[in-house]
Design a protein around this motif. Structure first.
Motif, PDB file in Angstrom:
ATOM      1  N   THR A 131      -6.670 -40.331  17.118  1.00 58.78           N
ATOM      2  CA  THR A 131      -6.278 -41.696  16.727  1.00 58.78           C
ATOM      3  C   THR A 131      -7.281 -42.682  17.312  1.00 58.78           C
ATOM      4  OG1 THR A 131      -3.955 -41.026  16.776  1.00 58.78           O
ATOM      5  CG2 THR A 131      -4.416 -43.399  16.756  1.00 58.78           C
ATOM      6  N   GLY A 132      -8.115 -43.239  16.447  1.00 62.18           N
ATOM      7  CA  GLY A 132      -9.081 -44.224  16.911  1.00 62.18           C
ATOM      8  C   GLY A 132      -8.416 -45.573  17.134  1.00 62.18           C
ATOM      9  N   VAL A 133      -8.922 -46.325  18.088  1.00 64.15           N
ATOM     10  CA  VAL A 133      -8.418 -47.678  18.371  1.00 64.15           C
ATOM     11  C   VAL A 133      -9.570 -48.659  18.167  1.00 64.15           C
ATOM     12  CG1 VAL A 133      -7.436 -49.212  20.126  1.00 64.15           C
ATOM     13  CG2 VAL A 133      -6.751 -46.801  20.050  1.00 64.15           C
ATOM     14  N   ILE A 134      -9.288 -49.758  17.478  1.00 66.87           N
ATOM     15  CA  ILE A 134     -10.292 -50.808  17.316  1.00 66.87           C
ATOM     16  C   ILE A 134      -9.701 -52.123  17.813  1.00 66.87           C
ATOM     17  CG2 ILE A 134     -11.768 -52.084  15.720  1.00 66.87           C
ATOM     18  CD1 ILE A 134     -11.700 -49.640  13.861  1.00 66.87           C
ATOM     19  N   LEU A 135     -10.311 -52.673  18.841  1.00 66.63           N
ATOM     20  CA  LEU A 135      -9.946 -53.998  19.338  1.00 66.63           C
ATOM     21  C   LEU A 135     -10.800 -54.996  18.564  1.00 66.63           C
ATOM     22  CD1 LEU A 135      -8.293 -55.644  21.384  1.00 66.63           C
ATOM     23  CD2 LEU A 135     -10.135 -55.317  23.032  1.00 66.63           C
ATOM     24  N   LEU A 136     -10.140 -55.889  17.846  1.00 65.68           N
ATOM     25  CA  LEU A 136     -10.845 -56.765  16.908  1.00 65.68           C
ATOM     26  C   LEU A 136     -10.798 -58.213  17.390  1.00 65.68           C
ATOM     27  CD1 LEU A 136     -12.250 -57.020  14.146  1.00 65.68           C
ATOM     28  CD2 LEU A 136      -9.979 -57.167  13.098  1.00 65.68           C
ATOM     29  N   VAL A 165     -12.149 -45.836  21.658  1.00 63.81           N
ATOM     30  CA  VAL A 165     -11.648 -47.214  21.677  1.00 63.81           C
ATOM     31  C   VAL A 165     -12.862 -48.100  21.472  1.00 63.81           C
ATOM     32  CG1 VAL A 165     -10.477 -49.029  22.981  1.00 63.81           C
ATOM     33  CG2 VAL A 165      -9.749 -46.646  23.255  1.00 63.81           C
ATOM     34  N   ASP A 166     -12.960 -48.685  20.298  1.00 63.55           N
ATOM     35  CA  ASP A 166     -14.151 -49.448  19.935  1.00 63.55           C
ATOM     36  C   ASP A 166     -13.835 -50.933  19.777  1.00 63.55           C
ATOM     37  OD1 ASP A 166     -16.102 -47.368  19.801  1.00 63.55           O
ATOM     38  OD2 ASP A 166     -15.232 -46.700  17.915  1.00 63.55           O
ATOM     39  N   MET A 189     -11.594 -39.113  13.203  1.00 60.11           N
ATOM     40  CA  MET A 189     -10.293 -39.736  13.453  1.00 60.11           C
ATOM     41  C   MET A 189      -9.396 -39.580  12.226  1.00 60.11           C
ATOM     42  SD  MET A 189     -10.461 -40.778  16.577  1.00 60.11           S
ATOM     43  CE  MET A 189     -11.540 -39.369  16.888  1.00 60.11           C
ATOM     44  N   MET A 190      -8.119 -39.284  12.463  1.00 62.16           N
ATOM     45  CA  MET A 190      -7.146 -39.123  11.374  1.00 62.16           C
ATOM     46  C   MET A 190      -6.324 -40.403  11.169  1.00 62.16           C
ATOM     47  SD  MET A 190      -7.756 -35.989  10.610  1.00 62.16           S
ATOM     48  CE  MET A 190      -6.383 -35.551   9.555  1.00 62.16           C
ATOM     49  N   GLN A 191      -6.138 -41.149  12.243  1.00 58.54           N
ATOM     50  CA  GLN A 191      -5.429 -42.426  12.208  1.00 58.54           C
ATOM     51  C   GLN A 191      -6.298 -43.465  12.903  1.00 58.54           C
ATOM     52  OE1 GLN A 191      -3.129 -39.017  12.283  1.00 58.54           O
ATOM     53  NE2 GLN A 191      -3.813 -39.846  14.218  1.00 58.54           N
TER      54      GLN A 191
END
Length: 298
Positions: A131-136, A165-166, A189-191
């Protein structure tokens, strides 16, 4: 002493953009019915800084400026001090205090962590390793402001088990959301959980929703989740309470309040995880300002 607490919002171009900020101010008034609380904006609104400061100073001995703004960039560093200097000249008998922007410290980290936890629940708790995380973020021409957001991304990485975590930005600087999604998909990443570091809805939040809709169509095999703006999280109100309390305690004539010494962490966690299927060993420990992150590959 009569004190006016002046909330300062950024202001939004959209016709409904400032509705959330006004609702936030109303909720804070309900928390503190004994306080005299006013609201103005830096731009894109009827009541801007100069008028807001004049109204706040009317019948008050002290005006406390509380920026309801995440980033300490140009507006907070230049516009607020300049407006207050001009207001002091117009109202020499009134004491003006500027508190720091909400900032990117331990309190904001807790709010972001809570948002990420909510997205994991929405995804039915998948493996964080896929599960990738992107802080936008909004993106700023101020490198320091972008760096503060990068620090939050790092803290989220250290406190959780996500492989990626990008950081991405909606404008001004790079990388943009689509680029980071493309990279995370390529890395398996799947999610993908997207956490916008925004307080309230507005034109940019609508744009982000449209981008995520396009990404869902482009990558039908990926499950995307997007969190709501952060402004109504309990932690934001608590942080504002803390800023107001610091201003109340400040002696007249004292120097401006600096951001509290929470920028080096303040969150403490100690967890030990082993992911055999990745031959990946993470150990996280943080205390005060020391962060230790070690990887050993078997």
């Amino acid at each position: 002493m009569t004190t006016t607490y002046l909330l300062v919002g950024h202001g939004s171009r959209g016709p409904n953009g400032n509705v959330d900020t006004e609702r936030f101010a109303q909720l804070w008034r309900q928390r503190h019915p004994e306080r005299r609380i006013a609201l103005c904006y830096i731009e894109y609104a009827e009541t801007l800084l100069a008028a807001g400061l004049d109204q706040a100073a009317e019948g008050a001995q002290k005006v406390v400026l509380l920026p309801v703004i995440l980033n300490t960039a140009g507006h907070v560093k230049q516009d607020l001090p300049q407006a207050v200097a001009a207001a002091k000249a117009r109202h020499p008998a009134v004491e003006f205090v500027i508190t720091p922007a909400l900032g990117m410290g331990a309190a904001m980290f807790a709010v972001l962590q809570e948002a990420l936890r909510g997205l994991q629940q929405e995804l039915a708790q998948p493996d964080p390793q896929t599960t990738g995380v992107i802080l936008l973020g909004r993106g700023s021409s101020d490198a320091g402001a972008n760096g503060e957001l990068a620090k939050m991304a790092r803290w989220l990485f250290e406190a959780n088990d996500h492989q990626l975590v990008d950081l991405a930005f909606t404008g001004v600087t790079w990388p943009r959301l689509e680029t980071v999604v493309q990279r995370q998909v390529r890395l398996g990443m799947m999610q993908i959980a997207i956490v916008p570091a925004y307080l309230f809805s507005g034109v940019l939040i609508e744009r982000i929703a449209a981008q995520v809709a396009r990404l869902r169509a482009q990558y039908p095999q990926i499950h995307f989740v997007l969190s709501a703006p952060l402004g109504f999280a309990p932690g934001i109100f608590a942080l504002l309470d803390q800023r107001a309390a610091q201003a109340d305690a400040q002696a007249p004539g004292a120097p401006e309040i600096d951001a509290p010494a929470q920028l080096c962490g303040g969150h403490s966690h100690h967890s030990h995880h082993s992911h055999e299927h990745h031959h990946h060993h993470h150990s996280h420990a943080s205390s005060a300002c020391a962060h230790h992150h070690s990887h050993s590959h078997s």
